[in-house]
Scaffold this motif. Sequence first.
Motif, PDB file in Angstrom:
ATOM      1  N   PHE A 172       2.025  15.115 -11.266  1.00  0.00           N
ATOM      2  CA  PHE A 172       3.141  14.856 -12.671  1.00  0.00           C
ATOM      3  C   PHE A 172       1.248  15.146 -13.689  1.00  0.00           C
ATOM      4  N   MET A 173       0.082  14.507 -13.491  1.00  0.00           N
ATOM      5  CA  MET A 173      -1.293  14.990 -13.841  1.00  0.00           C
ATOM      6  C   MET A 173      -1.728  15.941 -14.149  1.00  0.00           C
ATOM      7  N   ALA A 174      -1.155  16.889 -11.927  1.00  0.00           N
ATOM      8  CA  ALA A 174      -1.419  18.290 -11.546  1.00  0.00           C
ATOM      9  C   ALA A 174      -0.817  19.454 -13.164  1.00  0.00           C
ATOM     10  N   GLN A 175       0.367  19.188 -13.504  1.00  0.00           N
ATOM     11  CA  GLN A 175       1.145  19.195 -14.149  1.00  0.00           C
ATOM     12  C   GLN A 175       0.796  19.752 -15.895  1.00  0.00           C
ATOM     13  N   VAL A 176       0.158  18.606 -16.141  1.00  0.00           N
ATOM     14  CA  VAL A 176      -0.687  18.819 -17.627  1.00  0.00           C
ATOM     15  C   VAL A 176      -1.667  20.183 -18.390  1.00  0.00           C
ATOM     16  N   PRO A 177      -2.445  20.533 -17.225  1.00  0.00           N
ATOM     17  CA  PRO A 177      -2.861  21.081 -17.734  1.00  0.00           C
ATOM     18  C   PRO A 177      -2.259  23.047 -17.885  1.00  0.00           C
ATOM     19  N   GLU A 178      -0.527  22.860 -17.629  1.00  0.00           N
ATOM     20  CA  GLU A 178       0.849  23.545 -17.836  1.00  0.00           C
ATOM     21  C   GLU A 178       1.188  23.920 -18.839  1.00  0.00           C
ATOM     22  N   LEU A 179       0.874  22.484 -19.653  1.00  0.00           N
ATOM     23  CA  LEU A 179       1.113  22.309 -20.768  1.00  0.00           C
ATOM     24  C   LEU A 179       0.237  22.172 -22.240  1.00  0.00           C
ATOM     25  N   ARG A 180      -0.573  22.503 -21.434  1.00  0.00           N
ATOM     26  CA  ARG A 180      -2.108  22.475 -22.894  1.00  0.00           C
ATOM     27  C   ARG A 180      -2.285  23.728 -23.164  1.00  0.00           C
ATOM     28  N   VAL A 185       0.743  -1.714   0.026  1.00  0.00           N
ATOM     29  CA  VAL A 185       0.097   0.017  -0.040  1.00  0.00           C
ATOM     30  C   VAL A 185       0.994   1.384  -0.384  1.00  0.00           C
ATOM     31  N   MET A 186       1.896   0.771   0.676  1.00  0.00           N
ATOM     32  CA  MET A 186       2.769   2.850   0.793  1.00  0.00           C
ATOM     33  C   MET A 186       3.198   2.598  -0.800  1.00  0.00           C
ATOM     34  N   VAL A 187       3.542   1.717  -1.587  1.00  0.00           N
ATOM     35  CA  VAL A 187       4.628   1.908  -2.740  1.00  0.00           C
ATOM     36  C   VAL A 187       3.651   2.116  -4.140  1.00  0.00           C
ATOM     37  N   GLY A 188       2.333   1.837  -3.446  1.00  0.00           N
ATOM     38  CA  GLY A 188       1.004   2.076  -4.427  1.00  0.00           C
ATOM     39  C   GLY A 188       0.761   3.543  -3.816  1.00  0.00           C
ATOM     40  N   PHE A 189       0.774   4.160  -3.129  1.00  0.00           N
ATOM     41  CA  PHE A 189       0.614   5.533  -2.281  1.00  0.00           C
ATOM     42  C   PHE A 189       1.608   6.356  -2.847  1.00  0.00           C
ATOM     43  N   VAL A 190       3.056   6.200  -2.560  1.00  0.00           N
ATOM     44  CA  VAL A 190       4.199   7.123  -3.274  1.00  0.00           C
ATOM     45  C   VAL A 190       3.500   6.633  -4.494  1.00  0.00           C
ATOM     46  N   ASN A 191       3.675   5.745  -5.982  1.00  0.00           N
ATOM     47  CA  ASN A 191       3.798   5.717  -6.926  1.00  0.00           C
ATOM     48  C   ASN A 191       2.341   6.378  -7.590  1.00  0.00           C
ATOM     49  N   SER A 192       1.608   6.690  -6.456  1.00  0.00           N
ATOM     50  CA  SER A 192      -0.098   6.979  -7.008  1.00  0.00           C
ATOM     51  C   SER A 192       0.367   8.687  -7.131  1.00  0.00           C
ATOM     52  N   LEU A 193       0.670   9.190  -5.583  1.00  0.00           N
ATOM     53  CA  LEU A 193       1.339  10.478  -5.650  1.00  0.00           C
ATOM     54  C   LEU A 193       1.751  11.010  -6.428  1.00  0.00           C
ATOM     55  N   THR A 229      -4.032   0.048  -4.970  1.00  0.00           N
ATOM     56  CA  THR A 229      -4.040   1.984  -4.790  1.00  0.00           C
ATOM     57  C   THR A 229      -3.399   2.968  -5.417  1.00  0.00           C
ATOM     58  N   VAL A 230      -3.263   2.403  -6.346  1.00  0.00           N
ATOM     59  CA  VAL A 230      -3.162   3.458  -7.589  1.00  0.00           C
ATOM     60  C   VAL A 230      -3.932   4.184  -8.167  1.00  0.00           C
ATOM     61  N   VAL A 231      -4.903   3.110  -8.677  1.00  0.00           N
ATOM     62  CA  VAL A 231      -6.009   3.300  -9.580  1.00  0.00           C
ATOM     63  C   VAL A 231      -7.389   4.045  -8.724  1.00  0.00           C
ATOM     64  N   VAL A 232      -7.331   3.432  -7.279  1.00  0.00           N
ATOM     65  CA  VAL A 232      -8.453   4.597  -6.806  1.00  0.00           C
ATOM     66  C   VAL A 232      -8.036   5.801  -6.160  1.00  0.00           C
ATOM     67  N   VAL A 233      -6.455   5.257  -6.026  1.00  0.00           N
ATOM     68  CA  VAL A 233      -5.862   6.907  -5.613  1.00  0.00           C
ATOM     69  C   VAL A 233      -5.972   7.987  -7.174  1.00  0.00           C
ATOM     70  N   VAL A 234      -5.809   7.247  -8.355  1.00  0.00           N
ATOM     71  CA  VAL A 234      -5.385   8.228  -9.414  1.00  0.00           C
ATOM     72  C   VAL A 234      -7.524   8.456 -10.175  1.00  0.00           C
ATOM     73  N   LEU A 253       2.224  10.579  -9.306  1.00  0.00           N
ATOM     74  CA  LEU A 253       1.531  10.236 -11.007  1.00  0.00           C
ATOM     75  C   LEU A 253       0.184  11.524 -10.722  1.00  0.00           C
ATOM     76  N   LEU A 254      -0.073  11.705  -9.241  1.00  0.00           N
ATOM     77  CA  LEU A 254      -0.743  13.273  -9.384  1.00  0.00           C
ATOM     78  C   LEU A 254      -0.256  14.228  -9.618  1.00  0.00           C
TER      79      LEU A 254
END
Length: 486
Positions: free
Chosen positions: A131-139, A118-126, A356-361, A128-129
């Motif tokens: 990174f996803m938050a930066q995408v609008p700044e590049l569109r 779960v900890m690994v999933g938390f770190v990886n999903s974080l 964990t990753v899928v639910v967070v994202v 990703l989140l």
Amino acid sequence: MRPDWLSDPKVWRTEVLAGLVVALALIPEAISFSIIAGVDPAIGLFASFTMAVVIAVVGGRRAMISAATGAVALVIAPLNREHGLGYLVAAVVLAGVFQIALGALGVGKLMRFIPRSVMVGFVNSLALLVFMAQVPELRDVPWAVYPLAAAGLALMVFLPKITTVIPAPLVSIVILTVITVAAGIAVPTVGDKGALPSSLPVPGLPDVPFTMDTLTTIAPYAFAMALVGLMESLMTAKLVDEITDTHSNKTRESIGQGVANIVTGFFGGMGGCAMIGQTMINVKVSGARTRLSTFLAGVFLMVLCIVFGPVVSDIPMAALVAVMVMVCFATFDWHSIAPTTLKRMPAGEIAVMVITVVVVVATHNLAIGVVAGSVTAMVIFAKRVAHLAEVTAVTDPKGTTVIYRVTGELFFASSNELVGQFDYATDPGKVVIDLSAAHIWDASSVAALDAIENKYAQRGKTVEIIGLNDRSAHLHGKLTGELAGH
């Protein structure tokens, strides 16, 4: 004990520069979260200032950054939309009270039940989140944004190979700002996100009627905010523990988050919790290790807004996007998805990490993902150990007694299968159940043993249970005969 930064100039320099980098990264984030919560940008910036300064003193994890966050903004946005800013601020204060109470009750100790997957999933999903938050700044941005962002990334990758005296993110931000201003390059800037405050926040009471109706209105939002804030803060603290190989006081951190939110509420802020993105900038990218960096991140934030507002407003968003993308790559656990790792990892562990990753994202909520991953891990564990209880039968030579030897852990999952492993019809008149190699954990197991005894009794046969250890005997003696349905 004398802090390291007071006696070591190198540590002092690292902490000061780290605090400055974090402060620069906090400004656009705080403004964005203010928009999510539906409040003026100054409300988010004030919250980030007070959260960082207070948690630096009362928190349980050194070098961790707390400020206004997206998760908290999502929780309290409906309250602000339906009832106004006064109710939002009151909810922040009440959330702080809840966090202090939960901290005093020992909620921080629950962190040891969070599985590594779960900890690994938390770190990886974080990662990703972020990174996803930066995408609008590049569109839909001017073409110059892309080479600027690429240049910022290149600086942060190659500069540390030459020198680490000054944090690479700070150098990147300064150089890109100078280039865009000097060359007159028109790209989105921090100032485009919203107006920066021009004065310090002033303390005061929430502008709400102090009635029971107000309390019942804000309590659900406050409790949800308290839980989400503690979940993210404690998970972030655990991550920093692993990165720095040091221990943090989770109870103190829980109570400290409550104190910081109460102070933030009285200064009119929107509340917050630990920010893992900014914490990674502080700890992993900049190398900070003390409370000084956290404190200065809050102080520099207000100084930058009030004193250097026009200069900060000119910082290109491309520079901050580059910093956050670098944080994503540094945060993501690449080893966890390596083919060699996946081949060796049990399927259940991989499933927990993926869920964990899928639910967070999907929900953009780290707390929901952690709960979903933990519940999945518990179900997989329960299913795995449910089959560890084995029953073997031996009949004495005279054929008058049968001894059933039970081996393993008896709890709600394994005890359900226990009842079906006895031969009620053909067994002799006396049945002995030997539990010397077993342990009774819950009422379900006692109820299962009672059911076995009743099935034999209906056939006129007697049952003797032997070999109970002290704890099992105590639980069995207290509950046997008391669990029959009505």
